[in-house]
Design a protein around this motif. Sequence first.
Motif, mmCIF file in Angstrom:
data_model
loop_
_atom_site.group_PDB
_atom_site.id
_atom_site.type_symbol
_atom_site.label_atom_id
_atom_site.label_comp_id
_atom_site.label_asym_id
_atom_site.label_seq_id
_atom_site.Cartn_x
_atom_site.Cartn_y
_atom_site.Cartn_z
ATOM 1 N N MET H 1 -90.672 127.425 124.183
ATOM 2 C CA MET H 1 -91.830 127.977 123.454
ATOM 3 C C MET H 1 -92.482 126.900 122.593
ATOM 4 O O MET H 1 -91.860 126.374 121.684
ATOM 5 N N ASP H 2 -93.747 126.552 122.889
ATOM 6 C CA ASP H 2 -94.435 125.606 122.014
ATOM 7 C C ASP H 2 -95.380 126.383 121.086
ATOM 8 O O ASP H 2 -95.431 127.616 121.109
ATOM 9 N N ARG H 3 -96.093 125.640 120.254
ATOM 10 C CA ARG H 3 -96.911 126.302 119.226
ATOM 11 C C ARG H 3 -97.973 127.228 119.815
ATOM 12 O O ARG H 3 -98.276 128.284 119.236
ATOM 13 N N ASP H 4 -98.582 126.834 120.961
ATOM 14 C CA ASP H 4 -99.606 127.686 121.567
ATOM 15 C C ASP H 4 -99.015 128.986 122.109
ATOM 16 O O ASP H 4 -99.630 130.050 121.997
ATOM 17 N N LEU H 9 -98.105 134.859 121.322
ATOM 18 C CA LEU H 9 -97.095 135.885 121.033
ATOM 19 C C LEU H 9 -97.459 136.648 119.762
ATOM 20 O O LEU H 9 -97.365 137.889 119.690
ATOM 21 N N ILE H 10 -97.886 135.907 118.739
ATOM 22 C CA ILE H 10 -98.249 136.522 117.458
ATOM 23 C C ILE H 10 -99.440 137.459 117.636
ATOM 24 O O ILE H 10 -99.450 138.580 117.117
ATOM 25 N N LEU H 11 -100.442 137.003 118.397
ATOM 26 C CA LEU H 11 -101.633 137.845 118.565
ATOM 27 C C LEU H 11 -101.292 139.130 119.317
ATOM 28 O O LEU H 11 -101.801 140.199 118.996
ATOM 29 N N ARG H 12 -100.400 139.019 120.305
ATOM 30 C CA ARG H 12 -99.970 140.240 121.010
ATOM 31 C C ARG H 12 -99.188 141.169 120.083
ATOM 32 O O ARG H 12 -99.404 142.377 120.076
ATOM 33 N N PRO H 60 -89.206 136.653 117.518
ATOM 34 C CA PRO H 60 -87.855 136.097 117.621
ATOM 35 C C PRO H 60 -87.567 135.122 116.476
ATOM 36 O O PRO H 60 -88.472 134.477 115.959
ATOM 37 N N GLU H 61 -86.293 135.014 116.124
ATOM 38 C CA GLU H 61 -85.854 134.091 115.068
ATOM 39 C C GLU H 61 -86.294 132.651 115.355
ATOM 40 O O GLU H 61 -86.584 131.873 114.459
ATOM 41 N N SER H 62 -86.327 132.332 116.634
ATOM 42 C CA SER H 62 -86.666 130.949 117.008
ATOM 43 C C SER H 62 -88.100 130.578 116.638
ATOM 44 O O SER H 62 -88.482 129.418 116.718
ATOM 45 N N ALA H 63 -88.887 131.558 116.222
ATOM 46 C CA ALA H 63 -90.252 131.253 115.799
ATOM 47 C C ALA H 63 -90.262 130.579 114.432
ATOM 48 O O ALA H 63 -91.206 129.837 114.103
ATOM 49 N N ILE H 64 -89.254 130.818 113.638
ATOM 50 C CA ILE H 64 -89.268 130.335 112.245
ATOM 51 C C ILE H 64 -89.400 128.814 112.138
ATOM 52 O O ILE H 64 -90.290 128.327 111.438
ATOM 53 N N PRO H 65 -88.546 128.029 112.817
ATOM 54 C CA PRO H 65 -88.751 126.562 112.688
ATOM 55 C C PRO H 65 -90.137 126.099 113.122
ATOM 56 O O PRO H 65 -90.685 125.158 112.532
ATOM 57 N N LEU H 66 -90.718 126.758 114.107
ATOM 58 C CA LEU H 66 -92.069 126.367 114.526
ATOM 59 C C LEU H 66 -93.087 126.715 113.444
ATOM 60 O O LEU H 66 -94.047 125.973 113.222
ATOM 61 N N SER H 70 -95.073 121.267 109.873
ATOM 62 C CA SER H 70 -96.452 120.858 109.573
ATOM 63 C C SER H 70 -97.189 120.683 110.898
ATOM 64 O O SER H 70 -96.880 119.754 111.643
ATOM 65 N N PRO H 71 -98.135 121.527 111.205
ATOM 66 C CA PRO H 71 -98.786 121.423 112.511
ATOM 67 C C PRO H 71 -99.752 120.243 112.573
ATOM 68 O O PRO H 71 -100.309 119.818 111.560
#
Lengths: 146, 146, 146, 146, 146, 146, 146, 146, 146, 146
Positions: H1-4, H9-12, H60-66, H70-71
């Motif tokens: 999963m990359d930032r895009d 995912l967030i928008l859905r 998902p939890e894995s979203a947190i580090p992303l 700093s983008p």
Amino acid sequence: MDRDDLTALILRAKRRAGLSWDQIAARIGKSAVWTHSAATGMNAFPKDSAEAFVALLGLPESAIPLLVESPLKVWTQAVPTDPCIYRFYEVVGVYGPTLKALINEEFGNGIMSEIDFSMHVEREANPRGDRVKVTMSGKYLEYANW
Amino acid sequence: MDRDDLTALILRAKRRAGLSWDQIAARIGKSAVWTHSAATGMNAFPKDSAEAFVALLGLPESAIPLLVESPLKVWTQAVPTDPCIYRFYEVVGVYGPTLKALINEEFGNGIMSEIDFSMHVEREANPRGDRVKVTMSGKYLEYANW
Amino acid sequence: MDRDDLTALILRAKRRAGLSWDQIAARIGKSAVWTHSAATGMNAFPKDSAEAFVALLGLPESAIPLLVESPLKVWTQAVPTDPCIYRFYEVVGVYGPTLKALINEEFGNGIMSEIDFSMHVEREANPRGDRVKVTMSGKYLEYANW
Amino acid sequence: MDRDDLTALILRAKRRAGLSWDQIAARIGKSAVWTHSAATGMNAFPKDSAEAFVALLGLPESAIPLLVESPLKVWTQAVPTDPCIYRFYEVVGVYGPTLKALINEEFGNGIMSEIDFSMHVEREANPRGDRVKVTMSGKYLEYANW
Amino acid sequence: MDRDDLTALILRAKRRAGLSWDQIAARIGKSAVWTHSAATGMNAFPKDSAEAFVALLGLPESAIPLLVESPLKVWTQAVPTDPCIYRFYEVVGVYGPTLKALINEEFGNGIMSEIDFSMHVEREANPRGDRVKVTMSGKYLEYANW
Amino acid sequence: MDRDDLTALILRAKRRAGLSWDQIAARIGKSAVWTHSAATGMNAFPKDSAEAFVALLGLPESAIPLLVESPLKVWTQAVPTDPCIYRFYEVVGVYGPTLKALINEEFGNGIMSEIDFSMHVEREANPRGDRVKVTMSGKYLEYANW
Amino acid sequence: MDRDDLTALILRAKRRAGLSWDQIAARIGKSAVWTHSAATGMNAFPKDSAEAFVALLGLPESAIPLLVESPLKVWTQAVPTDPCIYRFYEVVGVYGPTLKALINEEFGNGIMSEIDFSMHVEREANPRGDRVKVTMSGKYLEYANW
Amino acid sequence: MDRDDLTALILRAKRRAGLSWDQIAARIGKSAVWTHSAATGMNAFPKDSAEAFVALLGLPESAIPLLVESPLKVWTQAVPTDPCIYRFYEVVGVYGPTLKALINEEFGNGIMSEIDFSMHVEREANPRGDRVKVTMSGKYLEYANW
Amino acid sequence: MDRDDLTALILRAKRRAGLSWDQIAARIGKSAVWTHSAATGMNAFPKDSAEAFVALLGLPESAIPLLVESPLKVWTQAVPTDPCIYRFYEVVGVYGPTLKALINEEFGNGIMSEIDFSMHVEREANPRGDRVKVTMSGKYLEYANW
Amino acid sequence: MDRDDLTALILRAKRRAGLSWDQIAARIGKSAVWTHSAATGMNAFPKDSAEAFVALLGLPESAIPLLVESPLKVWTQAVPTDPCIYRFYEVVGVYGPTLKALINEEFGNGIMSEIDFSMHVEREANPRGDRVKVTMSGKYLEYANW
């Protein structure tokens, strides 16, 4: 399904249905210019038009929320290359300062809105060769001073 | 005197004469859009119109050969910044593919001419705020195949 | 199958058939310049030419509607880098003002059409090395004044 | 006097002399395309042609060294805006890959020279409207491999 | 397999074969500069060189028609960013007018061909640090006048 | 007097003196490439060369401090349009990645210096037409790692 | 006197008068943002404001017609380099899609007008360092559908 | 999963949750502007806000580090085409020099920070049509001199 | 696996290992700036550093040849948009001519090498807010004259 | 006298005075980097420094208000061509993402200020050739969240 997928789906459904943009527009009670631009992601459908459009072309229900969203309007060619589109760009290049001068002289210090705006394309019969007639109507907006 | 000097001279003479572009155009038997564009170096005058124009504004005789020459049409901003002009650029960006699709559907494989072309700007009265109406008419040109 | 897929399919079929563009063009009764440009998505086929083309190269029937559609003509390099194509761009840069001056002097206030237009490429035998001869013919279009 | 001053001087002298480019070219034994381009600083005159040109238009002797110098060929609009010139740019955009394909197929792995090159503009009478005929001839140059 | 796939295949085969460009070039009887550029799609192989190249690196037979085709030469960075390549771009920016002046003075009104052209890269031993020596040789082409 | 005035002055003095760049360079003990670039503001003269140059061409003493200053090297055309200069740009576009690959293979992880650099232009006699030979020599610079 | 001359004249008069933009704006009954932009040719003065402005700064009467004209709004840096202005460009780059999303969510399918628009700049006292507060207010414009 | 992917995912998830940006922002104790920009990869979440955001939308939890990284803030359109965003670009073009002049006059030699910065979008009720109100607040930063 | 895949692999491995760039750099005996740039494909590893790096992060052996290759250094944004990177671009825009003037005054007619170059980033404690300290050191290179 | 005239005046006065930037800077109690940039219109002088500077170089009193004004910082080459300046641009292109990564890792979610910023250029003696040392120090600025 993203917006580009939906556009491709719409174009296929239109071809299958054998309908012109004029015919589709008439069925949903809109103009051909607006209907094409909304169908291809350059305008947003009102809810009821989206439903009529989806029903007419047999699109999936899931298309409706995409059709009513305000699309991000993006074009990547600052100067369009397609000759049919370029000629309109050329009109703006050649006559842009003229349009500005005449709007200012007739209306005052303001512009023509491109938001409260409508446009139509028609055939103009002419013995020396038919002509394309394009009519734009945009609300005059006066610059504020404050 | 080059073409830019002449344009400045014309604008000063117009201000002194207190005439609008509509009035000048009427006096030389042309439209306001065409008259402004020709006066500012974006179109060439026919000989007789140049003479009428020069007489009307009290310009020197030496202006006539400059007015009848085919001008080099140059614009340096690929994307115009003036808001009044930009809105027309935006129309081309948003509705360009729509114009193409509808012209192709109605007329066939061709384009609207920007050479055998005319344009008018009018006021459209409207209780919710008057509108700018722009009408373009260009000959339909069919692509050759050979 | 989109237009790019079709172009790739056509190029493969042409290689398999072992035909040159000249030969293909002759078989469908068109010129090589037009045939190549239409086959690669820069012009639209008339219905009958599309059918002949599809039959000649053994393409699927579904290619026909794509071939007759008015393609969106897009090029992404404002200045082409390929040396063979760049030389023609250079001709326009160096001789563009000359072409304009001579067309204006000979014909009047107008341009050469790129729509009612044809072009041919030929070999010109020459003892000091053969030459590429390119002939363009476009209808003269006079600017309207109105 | 720099090259731009000289060009302006030449255009004034030409107007005074009442000669067309075709006439000037005939008098110095060259073509109109070449003569216009050399006169406006896009080609260099051979010594004798420069002398004939200067004599014909009554230019000062000091013009000769400027006319025979190899000019720096500069154009500042990567995409030309003048409609008459743009149409030729459009030809390159639309037909560039076609020209390359046909040159490669007919001649081999090479290009058309823009240096050992000539071009002519002619009127092509046509009952449906006269046409502009442009003929280019450039030496075929084969890519070396080493 | 398109041309980019082939380039990747060639680079992998070269790494596996443990050959330098100099060695590959020697085996097929060409120079390293030409061999690299042809192998990476910036020049076309003559038939026999393609066969030798394919045999040497153990490439599939189907690579041959791709290697002999005249490639479309495309670069997308008008100003290259890689420092090693940028320095050559800088040479053209700084010394371009000098190259032109000296070619004109020595040869006349013409240019160096980039088509009938060859180039070599060599090591130049130097006690203060070895040097890169680049030698270009291009046929002098004289501008026509006509 | 700014640097551009000085360049114009130098070119006039050179014409009057009837000397070629090769001759001027020989008189001040430098190469023609370097001398032209320094004279036209793309390199700085050492004090003694500036004095010799000024004496040779009869320039005013006040030219010396301008000639020895490190000039700001500016070019405004990212892609040069002059055909003679463009061909060198084309060499960089076509062969840039090749130059990089061969320098890396022969020398290691580094580049050719454009600062500790020299270049020469020569005539290469050839029965099929003389050739322009350009030789560049730049110190190999290895990337540091730290 | 053209518009740029007038701007220079205004800035000199302002300096001589020792007035800030806030003070000038207060005297003519306008805001500082609007007054500065109109004074520097980015907005048009109403007749009465122009008269008050001219009287306040002791400008010539001939300035009035220039001040009331609708100026052509031109900026030549698509990306402004001045750090103070760039930060606002950066705001648009970083937060543009956010502004669109929130306007669409709150108001519907439309935009904020930049014509029926006002803006103010204020000091916001803050113990950790004062802040610049910028407030924009633009009429919400709903896209038409037709 | 990359930032895009995460943004999509967030928008859905937002659409599924039926929450507005205002509501999401309120739940995690932030503003709507900041929340949208951070959610779409134009700002970094503090750890605790990321956790609250992930919990609220069922990510998902894995979203947190992303979310806390700093983008890299990238926009590819130097001039945005979407009309809603373009109007803000236009504000910067038209009023940029005004903002600079007033900040300099009020604060001194410095700029408004775009880093220590906040922004809000609000509805401003108005009988002639509601307005979009945008408020920016950025720390004043004084240029150092040293 | 191409270079971009490897970069992604490295970033994942680094996250898993919980090491900072400073820590990784220390373990392989290099600086953080160089290590990051080499790891992300902007510099080439010496063989031994590549081996240490691969061992430290548990990367596959096949990464080594990719890490030691001279990478093609490409950036696609001529003007970087990320605010953190843009500020350094701004430094070059504002102070570029100053850097040149001071280098010329102190060293002579030459430049700072970007190849024989090193850079460090450090924290500079400061009671008014810590500072970022960036130190660059590049070999002075004197322009040759020849 | 506008700002560009003043810069030219300053450079002439400096040459006449025979002072280096280091010497001038020392006399007015500032650094050479800042003094050069302020003198050439890329920074604003505090009142007292302007007075000292004017006195030192014997400039007219009228220079003081120009020196203390906040200049509009404009550079017209997005990519600088001068080799000495380009190398710094190259540093930003190659190492920009590295600078961002290390600042984020060491400091958090923020940037280095280019406003609360200083820079120095020094000679670094080195037996293998002296080096240019450039030191930048900018306040760390943390992104707000709100």
